[in-house]
Design a protein around this motif. Structure first.
Motif, PDB file in Angstrom:
ATOM      1  N   ALA A 179      27.864 107.448  42.761  1.00  9.84           N
ATOM      2  CA  ALA A 179      26.961 106.390  43.252  1.00  9.84           C
ATOM      3  C   ALA A 179      26.227 105.646  42.127  1.00  9.84           C
ATOM      4  O   ALA A 179      26.189 104.410  42.143  1.00  9.84           O
ATOM      5  CB  ALA A 179      25.986 106.951  44.266  1.00  9.84           C
ATOM      6  N   VAL A 193      32.018 104.400  54.995  1.00 11.00           N
ATOM      7  CA  VAL A 193      33.371 104.623  54.505  1.00 11.00           C
ATOM      8  C   VAL A 193      34.194 105.368  55.542  1.00 11.00           C
ATOM      9  O   VAL A 193      33.657 106.063  56.408  1.00 11.00           O
ATOM     10  CB  VAL A 193      33.378 105.421  53.179  1.00 11.00           C
ATOM     11  CG1 VAL A 193      32.704 104.653  52.063  1.00 11.00           C
ATOM     12  CG2 VAL A 193      32.754 106.785  53.350  1.00 11.00           C
ATOM     13  N   VAL A 242      38.779 110.385  45.634  1.00  9.03           N
ATOM     14  CA  VAL A 242      38.388 109.179  46.373  1.00  9.03           C
ATOM     15  C   VAL A 242      39.579 108.277  46.703  1.00  9.03           C
ATOM     16  O   VAL A 242      39.392 107.171  47.190  1.00  9.03           O
ATOM     17  CB  VAL A 242      37.300 108.372  45.623  1.00  9.03           C
ATOM     18  CG1 VAL A 242      36.038 109.198  45.455  1.00  9.03           C
ATOM     19  CG2 VAL A 242      37.798 107.852  44.301  1.00  9.03           C
ATOM     20  N   VAL A 253      39.622 106.961  50.319  1.00  4.34           N
ATOM     21  CA  VAL A 253      38.379 106.344  50.790  1.00  4.34           C
ATOM     22  C   VAL A 253      38.579 104.852  51.005  1.00  4.34           C
ATOM     23  O   VAL A 253      39.119 104.153  50.149  1.00  4.34           O
ATOM     24  CB  VAL A 253      37.234 106.573  49.769  1.00  4.34           C
ATOM     25  CG1 VAL A 253      35.989 105.785  50.150  1.00  4.34           C
ATOM     26  CG2 VAL A 253      36.915 108.056  49.664  1.00  4.34           C
ATOM     27  N   VAL A 278      35.401 101.390  43.932  1.00  5.67           N
ATOM     28  CA  VAL A 278      35.894 102.678  44.431  1.00  5.67           C
ATOM     29  C   VAL A 278      37.415 102.738  44.344  1.00  5.67           C
ATOM     30  O   VAL A 278      37.987 103.760  43.945  1.00  5.67           O
ATOM     31  CB  VAL A 278      35.413 102.922  45.879  1.00  5.67           C
ATOM     32  CG1 VAL A 278      36.105 104.136  46.485  1.00  5.67           C
ATOM     33  CG2 VAL A 278      33.895 103.107  45.913  1.00  5.67           C
ATOM     34  N   VAL A 315      28.716 103.281  40.525  1.00  2.77           N
ATOM     35  CA  VAL A 315      29.059 102.177  41.428  1.00  2.77           C
ATOM     36  C   VAL A 315      27.918 101.157  41.458  1.00  2.77           C
ATOM     37  O   VAL A 315      28.156  99.956  41.358  1.00  2.77           O
ATOM     38  CB  VAL A 315      29.373 102.699  42.850  1.00  2.77           C
ATOM     39  CG1 VAL A 315      29.579 101.550  43.823  1.00  2.77           C
ATOM     40  CG2 VAL A 315      30.602 103.609  42.826  1.00  2.77           C
ATOM     41  N   LEU A 369      31.874 110.727  45.888  1.00  2.00           N
ATOM     42  CA  LEU A 369      31.177 109.447  46.067  1.00  2.00           C
ATOM     43  C   LEU A 369      29.699 109.568  45.729  1.00  2.00           C
ATOM     44  O   LEU A 369      29.125 108.670  45.099  1.00  2.00           O
ATOM     45  CB  LEU A 369      31.352 108.942  47.498  1.00  2.00           C
ATOM     46  CG  LEU A 369      32.738 108.425  47.851  1.00  2.00           C
ATOM     47  CD1 LEU A 369      32.837 108.158  49.350  1.00  2.00           C
ATOM     48  CD2 LEU A 369      33.070 107.166  47.054  1.00  2.00           C
ATOM     49  N   ARG A 370      29.083 110.658  46.153  1.00  2.00           N
ATOM     50  CA  ARG A 370      27.660 110.853  45.813  1.00  2.00           C
ATOM     51  C   ARG A 370      27.478 110.942  44.297  1.00  2.00           C
ATOM     52  O   ARG A 370      26.528 110.388  43.744  1.00  2.00           O
ATOM     53  CB  ARG A 370      27.125 112.110  46.496  1.00  2.00           C
ATOM     54  CG  ARG A 370      26.894 111.924  47.970  1.00  2.00           C
ATOM     55  CD  ARG A 370      26.207 113.142  48.588  1.00  2.00           C
ATOM     56  NE  ARG A 370      26.245 113.030  50.027  1.00  2.00           N
ATOM     57  CZ  ARG A 370      27.087 113.682  50.820  1.00  2.00           C
ATOM     58  NH1 ARG A 370      27.969 114.525  50.307  1.00  2.00           N
ATOM     59  NH2 ARG A 370      27.052 113.514  52.114  1.00  2.00           N
TER      60      ARG A 370
END
Length: 82
Positions: free
Chosen positions: A72, A52, A31, A34, A22, A75, A68-69
């Motif tokens: 995902a 987070v 982000v 974050v 991230v 990641v 972030l979604r």
């Protein structure tokens, strides 16, 4: 020496890996604020919940969560490859 169970060890390793992805591999400016604060791993090691902390206004927080979604799968892939 403290005894740490396997899910706890895995959670700590995942936290470090996810924070790195991230923080350094996602090039999305949403982000930038974050911070990965905690990861909880299920006893069977199949699922992980990532917590987070996001600094900013409500709009910035919503934008960061959306980013972030969206990120995902990337990641997960990066963490799985390492």
């Amino acid at each position: 020496m403290s005894f740490m169970r396997r899910p706890e060890r895995l959670a700590e390793a995942l936290k470090e890996e996810i924070a790195e992805v991230v923080g350094f591999e996602l090039e999305d400016p949403r982000v930038e604020s974050v911070t990965v604060t905690e990861v909880e791993v299920s006893p069977d090691l199949r699922d992980a919940k990532v917590f987070v902390l996001i600094a900013g206004s409500e709009e910035q927080i919503d934008a960061a969560l959306k980013a972030l979604r969206h990120a995902a799968p990337f990641v997960r892939q990066q963490v799985t490859m390492n």
